[in-house]
Design an enzyme around this catalytic site. Structure first.
Site, mmCIF file in Angstrom:
data_model
loop_
_atom_site.group_PDB
_atom_site.id
_atom_site.type_symbol
_atom_site.label_atom_id
_atom_site.label_comp_id
_atom_site.label_asym_id
_atom_site.label_seq_id
_atom_site.Cartn_x
_atom_site.Cartn_y
_atom_site.Cartn_z
ATOM 1 N N PHE A 229 0.828 -1.211 0.000
ATOM 2 C CA PHE A 229 0.000 0.000 0.000
ATOM 3 C C PHE A 229 0.861 1.258 0.000
ATOM 4 O O PHE A 229 0.419 2.333 -0.368
ATOM 5 C CB PHE A 229 -0.987 0.005 1.176
ATOM 6 C CG PHE A 229 -0.379 0.311 2.517
ATOM 7 C CD1 PHE A 229 -0.108 1.620 2.894
ATOM 8 C CD2 PHE A 229 -0.097 -0.706 3.419
ATOM 9 C CE1 PHE A 229 0.438 1.909 4.136
ATOM 10 C CE2 PHE A 229 0.449 -0.427 4.656
ATOM 11 C CZ PHE A 229 0.725 0.878 5.007
ATOM 12 N N LYS A 230 2.109 1.103 0.388
ATOM 13 C CA LYS A 230 2.996 2.252 0.446
ATOM 14 C C LYS A 230 3.412 2.735 -0.938
ATOM 15 O O LYS A 230 4.010 3.802 -1.070
ATOM 16 C CB LYS A 230 4.226 1.917 1.287
ATOM 17 C CG LYS A 230 3.871 1.599 2.737
ATOM 18 C CD LYS A 230 5.095 1.262 3.558
ATOM 19 C CE LYS A 230 4.766 0.996 5.008
ATOM 20 N NZ LYS A 230 4.189 -0.358 5.221
#
Ligand SMILES: *Cc1c(COP(=O)(O)O)cnc(C)c1O
Length: 435
Positions: free
Chosen positions: A106-107
């Site tokens: 998700f980063k």
């Protein structure tokens, strides 16, 4: 927009300064002076908008004063080249799969957004060109996302600091095999040591005279804020299903950047009823919710290693966002903490009952939601990592042989290159001074 420091002793900064500096002069975290509500019309139509258009609206609300519309649209559209679907796991429980980006983390969103925004500022600046050096401490996922988000971006060099032997082999390959403007530094210590080295580097006068330094950890506003896009999109998708009225959002948390972005979204008017912060055995925030006392500890190594944080940096932002009120914080957010045995048990139970394969981080989220959801509520938990990223663990726990997606396998082919480093700041400083 002006940004102030959570420690209250640094001058106000504009967005460019906040992004380029990362941390304020007084070691505080930058906070926007205002968080504007998005107009009702936006929420009325959101279910029919694309992920990219939703994100552009959210981005414009935050960064619109400082980045021209075409530039911002470019950055947002380039960042969001993938989908982030919600998937039904069982009645009233959905998962928001945040792992469809380039490194399946998700980063990826914050990392790419920040890389493009920095590049925008570098190109706009009339100053003589000086390389910007990004320092990032990682327990696994941040390093891969940042390294890949910044790979090949001109005028920027990235140093990824990671704890030796404490990241998964796939994760390690994702930032040690890239070369070009990416240098991996293998620190003989734990994640907190890496984070301490990065923080000390920013505070070191001599080093800052020698080179232009910034951080790509979630202390950077350009890293954590774009993660708010995910929550607006999740809301849109669940609204389309007619299930958005009593929505609970559950976020597996480590440094609390991701949930902090969700909370900023909430301040912008996103109609989420309440939040759950799911933790592994690192229970500092959980304890804060129970006692009102924030007591950082050394981190404990767990199965969900991206959440092994003993002093979550974004706590200061959350604390500040709600006027330091324990009452406000604990009435909006509840907590949960699970040890490794509970994580294993949850992964097995979810797999046998629903067929859904959780990774150890998502398992904390799933269980916290399942145990915490009240009658009449619908819950979404974030699945923060693709289970194949933790293949050895997941295979072992579930007795399966999970397939590695092509995109991940490609990283395994490169040659590992890293610089060994002790956890003493003086060694790290000497190394940087020679660059
Ligand atoms: C980074 C990460 C987390 C924790 O996110 P924070 O923003 O630090 O709270 C959780 N799960 C995975 C897989 C991660 O990579």
């Amino acid at each position: 927009m002006k940004y102030y420091s959570t420690n209250g002793k640094a001058p106000l900064a504009d967005l460019e300064k906040a992004v380029v500096k990362g941390l304020a002069e007084d070691r505080g975290l930058y906070m926007p002076e205002n968080i504007y509500k998005l107009p009702q019309a936006f929420f009325d139509d959101i279910q029919d908008m694309s992920f990219q258009d939703i994100a552009y609206n959210v981005a414009a609300n935050f960064f619109g004063d400082d980045v021209d519309p075409d530039g911002l649209q470019d950055i947002v559209y380039d960042t969001l080249s993938f989908d982030c679907p919600i998937v039904k796991v069982e009645d009233n429980i959905y998962t928001l799969e945040l792992f469809h980006g380039p490194t399946l983390a998700f980063k990826d969103v914050g990392a790419r957004f920040m890389a493009r925004l920095l590049q925008y500022f570098i190109n706009r600046s009339s100053e003589a060109h000086k390389t910007v050096n990004v320092l990032v401490a990682t327990s696994g996922d941040t390093g891969s996302a940042v390294a890949n988000g910044f790979l090949g971006v001109e005028g920027i060099h990235v140093y990824v600091l990671y704890p030796k032997g404490k990241v998964s082999p796939i994760q390690e390959c994702q930032f040690t095999t890239l070369g070009k403007n990416i240098t991996a530094i293998e620190v003989d210590g734990v994640f907190d040591d890496c984070q301490a080295l990065v923080k000390s580097a920013f505070m070191d006068e001599e080093l800052n005279k020698h080179m232009k330094l910034t951080s790509a950890n979630s202390i950077n506003v350009a890293r954590f804020l774009p993660q708010a896009f995910y929550y607006f999109n999740a809301y849109a998708r669940i609204k389309k299903l007619g299930l958005a009225d009593n929505l609970v959002m559950c976020v597996p948390s480590g440094n609390f950047g991701n949930i902090c972005a969700a909370l900023f979204g909430h301040e912008m008017g996103l109609p989420i009823k309440r939040f759950i912060a799911a933790n592994n055995a690192n229970d500092i925030f959980y304890n804060y919710l129970q006692t009102g006392k924030y007591e950082p500890k050394a981190s404990i190594q767990t199965l969900a290693n991206a959440m092994d944080v003993g002093d979550p940096s974004n706590f200061a932002r959350i604390y500040n966002l709600y006027g330091q009120s324990h009452e406000r914080i604990s009435s909006l957010i509840s907590g949960a903490t699970y040890n490794d045995e509970q994580i294993r048990e949850t992964m097995r139970k979810c797999y046998s009952e629903t067929g859904y394969i959780l990774d150890p981080h998502g398992a904390c989220g799933y269980r916290a939601l399942k145990e915490g959801l009240h009658l009449g509520e619908v819950g979404i938990f974030c699945e923060t990592a693709h289970p194949a990223k933790f293949k050895e663990k997941v295979d072992d726990i579930l007795g399966i042989d999970i397939e590695i997606p092509e995109r991940l396998a490609a990283f395994m082919k490169g040659k590992k290159q890293s610089v060994p480093m002790s956890k003493d700041f003086s060694d790290f400083k000497q190394y940087l001074l020679k660059q």
